[in-house]
Motif scaffolding. Structure first.
Motif, PDB file in Angstrom:
ATOM      1  N   LEU A  33       0.874  -1.180   0.000  1.00  0.00           N
ATOM      2  CA  LEU A  33       0.000   0.000   0.000  1.00  0.00           C
ATOM      3  C   LEU A  33       0.913   1.232   0.000  1.00  0.00           C
ATOM      4  N   PRO A  34       1.407   1.619  -1.162  1.00  0.00           N
ATOM      5  CA  PRO A  34       2.431   2.673  -1.218  1.00  0.00           C
ATOM      6  C   PRO A  34       1.882   4.094  -1.208  1.00  0.00           C
ATOM      7  N   GLY A  35       0.558   4.242  -1.026  1.00  0.00           N
ATOM      8  CA  GLY A  35      -0.004   5.592  -0.989  1.00  0.00           C
ATOM      9  C   GLY A  35       0.479   6.394   0.209  1.00  0.00           C
ATOM     10  N   THR A  36       0.823   5.727   1.282  1.00  0.00           N
ATOM     11  CA  THR A  36       1.337   6.401   2.476  1.00  0.00           C
ATOM     12  C   THR A  36       2.822   6.667   2.269  1.00  0.00           C
ATOM     13  N   LYS A  37       3.220   7.927   2.390  1.00  0.00           N
ATOM     14  CA  LYS A  37       4.568   8.333   1.972  1.00  0.00           C
ATOM     15  C   LYS A  37       5.554   8.480   3.127  1.00  0.00           C
ATOM     16  N   TYR A  38       6.802   8.252   2.812  1.00  0.00           N
ATOM     17  CA  TYR A  38       7.909   8.471   3.748  1.00  0.00           C
ATOM     18  C   TYR A  38       8.507   9.848   3.479  1.00  0.00           C
ATOM     19  N   LEU A  91      -9.466  17.883  -6.491  1.00  0.00           N
ATOM     20  CA  LEU A  91      -9.482  17.964  -7.961  1.00  0.00           C
ATOM     21  C   LEU A  91      -9.996  19.318  -8.419  1.00  0.00           C
ATOM     22  N   GLU A  92     -11.065  19.762  -7.774  1.00  0.00           N
ATOM     23  CA  GLU A  92     -11.672  21.035  -8.156  1.00  0.00           C
ATOM     24  C   GLU A  92     -10.668  22.184  -8.042  1.00  0.00           C
ATOM     25  N   HIS A  93      -9.865  22.154  -6.992  1.00  0.00           N
ATOM     26  CA  HIS A  93      -8.916  23.248  -6.759  1.00  0.00           C
ATOM     27  C   HIS A  93      -7.532  22.947  -7.350  1.00  0.00           C
ATOM     28  N   ASP A  94      -7.391  21.775  -7.977  1.00  0.00           N
ATOM     29  CA  ASP A  94      -6.112  21.421  -8.609  1.00  0.00           C
ATOM     30  C   ASP A  94      -4.972  21.609  -7.605  1.00  0.00           C
ATOM     31  N   VAL A  95      -5.132  20.995  -6.437  1.00  0.00           N
ATOM     32  CA  VAL A  95      -4.237  21.273  -5.309  1.00  0.00           C
ATOM     33  C   VAL A  95      -2.796  20.804  -5.515  1.00  0.00           C
ATOM     34  N   PRO A  96      -2.554  19.553  -5.927  1.00  0.00           N
ATOM     35  CA  PRO A  96      -1.170  19.054  -5.849  1.00  0.00           C
ATOM     36  C   PRO A  96      -0.225  19.734  -6.825  1.00  0.00           C
ATOM     37  N   GLN A  97       1.019  19.822  -6.386  1.00  0.00           N
ATOM     38  CA  GLN A  97       2.076  20.229  -7.315  1.00  0.00           C
ATOM     39  C   GLN A  97       2.892  18.960  -7.601  1.00  0.00           C
ATOM     40  N   CYS A  98       3.942  18.672  -6.833  1.00  0.00           N
ATOM     41  CA  CYS A  98       4.636  17.388  -7.072  1.00  0.00           C
ATOM     42  C   CYS A  98       3.795  16.229  -6.563  1.00  0.00           C
ATOM     43  N   GLY A  99       2.934  16.492  -5.578  1.00  0.00           N
ATOM     44  CA  GLY A  99       2.019  15.478  -5.079  1.00  0.00           C
ATOM     45  C   GLY A  99       2.507  14.709  -3.875  1.00  0.00           C
ATOM     46  N   TYR A 100       3.783  14.839  -3.542  1.00  0.00           N
ATOM     47  CA  TYR A 100       4.358  13.932  -2.541  1.00  0.00           C
ATOM     48  C   TYR A 100       3.680  14.018  -1.179  1.00  0.00           C
ATOM     49  N   CYS A 101       3.354  15.223  -0.760  1.00  0.00           N
ATOM     50  CA  CYS A 101       2.798  15.395   0.593  1.00  0.00           C
ATOM     51  C   CYS A 101       1.299  15.184   0.643  1.00  0.00           C
ATOM     52  N   GLN A 102       0.671  15.035  -0.513  1.00  0.00           N
ATOM     53  CA  GLN A 102      -0.790  15.195  -0.582  1.00  0.00           C
ATOM     54  C   GLN A 102      -1.578  14.086   0.109  1.00  0.00           C
ATOM     55  N   THR A 103      -1.052  12.874   0.100  1.00  0.00           N
ATOM     56  CA  THR A 103      -1.720  11.806   0.852  1.00  0.00           C
ATOM     57  C   THR A 103      -1.878  12.200   2.310  1.00  0.00           C
ATOM     58  N   GLY A 104      -0.779  12.630   2.887  1.00  0.00           N
ATOM     59  CA  GLY A 104      -0.802  13.006   4.302  1.00  0.00           C
ATOM     60  C   GLY A 104      -1.710  14.193   4.550  1.00  0.00           C
ATOM     61  N   GLN A 105      -1.695  15.140   3.612  1.00  0.00           N
ATOM     62  CA  GLN A 105      -2.555  16.315   3.772  1.00  0.00           C
ATOM     63  C   GLN A 105      -4.025  15.886   3.784  1.00  0.00           C
ATOM     64  N   ILE A 106      -4.403  15.056   2.824  1.00  0.00           N
ATOM     65  CA  ILE A 106      -5.811  14.639   2.717  1.00  0.00           C
ATOM     66  C   ILE A 106      -6.223  13.797   3.924  1.00  0.00           C
ATOM     67  N   MET A 107      -5.350  12.899   4.351  1.00  0.00           N
ATOM     68  CA  MET A 107      -5.719  12.054   5.495  1.00  0.00           C
ATOM     69  C   MET A 107      -5.845  12.882   6.773  1.00  0.00           C
ATOM     70  N   ASN A 108      -4.958  13.846   6.945  1.00  0.00           N
ATOM     71  CA  ASN A 108      -5.066  14.704   8.123  1.00  0.00           C
ATOM     72  C   ASN A 108      -6.341  15.540   8.052  1.00  0.00           C
ATOM     73  N   ALA A 109      -6.604  16.088   6.872  1.00  0.00           N
ATOM     74  CA  ALA A 109      -7.805  16.913   6.709  1.00  0.00           C
ATOM     75  C   ALA A 109      -9.074  16.078   6.907  1.00  0.00           C
ATOM     76  N   ALA A 110      -9.059  14.835   6.466  1.00  0.00           N
ATOM     77  CA  ALA A 110     -10.258  13.984   6.590  1.00  0.00           C
ATOM     78  C   ALA A 110     -10.590  13.710   8.055  1.00  0.00           C
ATOM     79  N   ALA A 111      -9.576  13.420   8.843  1.00  0.00           N
ATOM     80  CA  ALA A 111      -9.825  13.179  10.270  1.00  0.00           C
ATOM     81  C   ALA A 111     -10.288  14.473  10.940  1.00  0.00           C
ATOM     82  N   PHE A 112      -9.684  15.579  10.519  1.00  0.00           N
ATOM     83  CA  PHE A 112     -10.048  16.880  11.097  1.00  0.00           C
ATOM     84  C   PHE A 112     -11.503  17.228  10.791  1.00  0.00           C
TER      85      PHE A 112
END
Ligand code: FES
Ligand code: FES
Length: 153
Positions: A33-38, A91-112
């Motif tokens: 499950l490589p979606g979670t990043k180091y 998607l609507e806001h076209d948020v990611p740039q390189c994308g690397y941090c985005q998994t963590g951002q979304i998961m943190n935001a979802a719990a919040f």
């Protein structure tokens, strides 16, 4: 080595690993499950954020032996079809740039958002403060969280 029975994204998995192995590596190396990043490996950047029993946790600093029977959710399990309100807003806001941090951002935001479905700007900023984005996508992240909050509240 020891055997652990883990509930990941609604499915049961058995892994045989050293009890001190961080969940980040169990997810990526043992369960593919490589979606979670180091990012940093020391709980400083938020790239590895998952949910443990619905609470945002940093998988790099969570030994598998501490998971117990609490369910784990990763970005792969956040929604069945990638249509969580946050994913749609991203998607609507076209948020990611390189994308690397985005998994963590979304998961943190979802719990919040689960805990605070109608947050103020300052509450969003405080909640997301520990998730670092080297590309500086913070403005779009905040806008997307606001959009997602409006769509669920
Ligand atoms: S990799 Fe876990 S917080 Fe940075
Ligand atoms: S989008 Fe590149 S690190 Fe955040």
């Amino acid at each position: 080595m020891a055997t652990f029975n883990l509930n990941i994204n609604g499915k049961n998995h058995e892994v045989d690993v050293d009890p001190s192995t961080p969940m980040l590596w169990v997810l990526r190396d043992n369960l593919n499950l490589p979606g979670t990043k180091y990012g940093c490996g020391v709980a400083q950047c938020g790239a590895c954020t998952i949910h443990l029993g619905g609470i945002a946790m940093r998988a790099c600093s969570l030994p598998v032996s501490q998971v117990g029977n609490r369910p784990v959710t990763t970005i792969e399990g956040l929604s069945e079809n990638g249509d969580h309100p946050l994913q749609k807003a991203w998607l609507e806001h076209d948020v990611p740039q390189c994308g690397y941090c985005q998994t963590g951002q979304i998961m943190n935001a979802a719990a919040f958002l689960k805990a605070n479905p109608n947050p103020s700007d300052s509450e969003i900023e405080a909640a997301m403060n520990g998730n670092i984005c080297r590309c500086g996508t913070y403005v779009r992240i905040k806008a997307a969280i606001k959009t997602a909050a409006a769509s669920v509240s």
